[in-house]
Enzyme design. Structure first.
Site, mmCIF file in Angstrom:
data_model
loop_
_atom_site.group_PDB
_atom_site.id
_atom_site.type_symbol
_atom_site.label_atom_id
_atom_site.label_comp_id
_atom_site.label_asym_id
_atom_site.label_seq_id
_atom_site.Cartn_x
_atom_site.Cartn_y
_atom_site.Cartn_z
ATOM 1 N N ARG A 108 -10.739 -4.226 12.493
ATOM 2 C CA ARG A 108 -9.897 -5.232 11.830
ATOM 3 C C ARG A 108 -8.801 -5.676 12.784
ATOM 4 N NH1 ARG A 108 -6.439 -4.896 6.291
ATOM 5 N NH2 ARG A 108 -6.845 -6.996 5.547
ATOM 6 N N PHE A 113 -0.059 -9.715 13.736
ATOM 7 C CA PHE A 113 0.180 -8.645 12.762
ATOM 8 C C PHE A 113 -0.160 -7.280 13.361
ATOM 9 C CE2 PHE A 113 -1.211 -6.818 8.393
ATOM 10 C CZ PHE A 113 -0.035 -6.097 8.301
ATOM 11 N N GLN A 116 -6.524 -2.653 14.217
ATOM 12 C CA GLN A 116 -6.810 -1.413 13.495
ATOM 13 C C GLN A 116 -8.126 -0.798 13.946
ATOM 14 O OE1 GLN A 116 -6.495 -1.809 9.270
ATOM 15 N NE2 GLN A 116 -7.440 0.158 8.827
ATOM 16 N N ASN A 154 -3.767 3.661 5.459
ATOM 17 C CA ASN A 154 -4.097 4.418 4.251
ATOM 18 C C ASN A 154 -4.657 3.482 3.179
ATOM 19 O OD1 ASN A 154 -1.903 3.278 2.646
ATOM 20 N ND2 ASN A 154 -0.528 4.596 3.805
ATOM 21 N N PHE A 166 -3.393 1.981 13.209
ATOM 22 C CA PHE A 166 -3.232 0.603 13.686
ATOM 23 C C PHE A 166 -2.064 0.544 14.657
ATOM 24 C CE2 PHE A 166 -0.681 0.990 9.860
ATOM 25 C CZ PHE A 166 0.501 0.303 10.131
ATOM 26 N N LEU A 206 6.370 -2.443 6.369
ATOM 27 C CA LEU A 206 5.461 -1.290 6.374
ATOM 28 C C LEU A 206 6.210 0.038 6.480
ATOM 29 C CD1 LEU A 206 2.557 -2.539 8.690
ATOM 30 C CD2 LEU A 206 2.778 -2.702 6.208
ATOM 31 N N HIS A 210 3.787 3.568 5.605
ATOM 32 C CA HIS A 210 2.834 4.103 6.570
ATOM 33 C C HIS A 210 3.580 4.984 7.568
ATOM 34 C CE1 HIS A 210 -0.586 1.511 5.367
ATOM 35 N NE2 HIS A 210 0.392 0.708 4.999
#
Length: 250
Positions: A108, A113, A116, A154, A166, A206, A210
């Site tokens: 991904r 951004f 991942q 997660n 990521f 985030l 995370h």
């Protein structure tokens, strides 16, 4: 100061890593011992943990670990912070030593951004921790999702870390995020934290969701190159980008 369009926040919140679970902040309580005396009050013995920013230390510290992620697009050297996230670092190091990440895809990729990886199935739904079960989140005000941060992915629930991770690629942020984050999680960002986001960019929404456990030391140009590849459905690169191996340097 560089600002992304505020509308991008709403978009990113819908496409967070594997659903980006909400993490609750852990309140730190300091023991304040005050003893009344007749003449004068004894000094407070409250222990205040300083907020450090190891992601921006110029030199690698002795307690840190170092790895080199060899990818099909170049090498990324990463410093890890076991003093703040021991479970996540041990999980990552052990998986790396065992070859768990060898040949694994960046499944991904969202330019502006993050990128991942960490799922041996390459679907975004696989992978497991070295502990035989998901492990707990590890949050610290000293670590943030600044550009270059290495963090655990997660499945939209707290304490569900496995093997996926990521790297934050964003170099912008919207300062209006902080008000929303502080209202939602009841945390207040130190002024220096906000300044680091202003200077380096990142994804503060985030934080406390995370676990940050590392930071790119060298090779952000490789991360940027991965982020710029052409992607198809589910933000999956059309041409495979893989981790060939992860070498332990320190």
């Amino acid at each position: 100061m560089r600002f992304m369009k505020y509308g991008l926040l709403s978009f990113l919140l819908l496409v967070l890593i594997s659903g980006c679970g909400q993490g609750a902040t852990e309140e730190r309580t300091g023991a304040v011992n005050e003893e009344e005396v007749e003449v004068e009050q004894a000094p407070s013995t409250e222990e205040v943990t300083p907020v450090e920013y190891p992601q921006f230390h110029a030199a690698v510290q002795p307690e840190e670990r170092m790895v080199k992620m060899v990818t099909s697009m170049g090498d990324i050297t990463i410093r890890l912070f076991p003093q703040y996230a021991p479970l996540a670092v041990e999980n990552f190091i052990t998986h790396s030593e065992n070859g768990y990440y060898d040949g694994v895809l960046f499944h991904r990729v969202i330019e502006g951004f993050m990128v991942q990886s960490g799922d041996p199935e390459g679907t975004g739904r696989g992978g497991e921790s070295i502990y035989g079960q998901p492990f707990a989140d590890e949050f610290s005000p000293s670590l943030g999702h600044y550009r270059g941060a290495l963090s655990m992915a997660n499945p939209d629930r707290p304490d569900t870390n496995g093997s996926q991770f990521f790297i934050v690629q964003s170099n912008d942020f919207d300062p209006r995020m902080f008000e929303q984050i502080e209202k939602q999680y009841g945390v207040e960002f130190p002024e220096e934290t906000i300044k680091h986001y202003e200077q380096h960019g990142g994804t503060p929404f985030l934080d406390y969701r995370h676990t940050v456990f590392g930071h790119v030391f060298e090779g952000m140009d490789v991360v940027d190159a991965i982020a710029q590849v052409q992607v198809g459905q589910n933000d999956r690169p059309i041409e495979d980008v893989i981790i060939q191996r992860i070498e332990i340097l320190q």
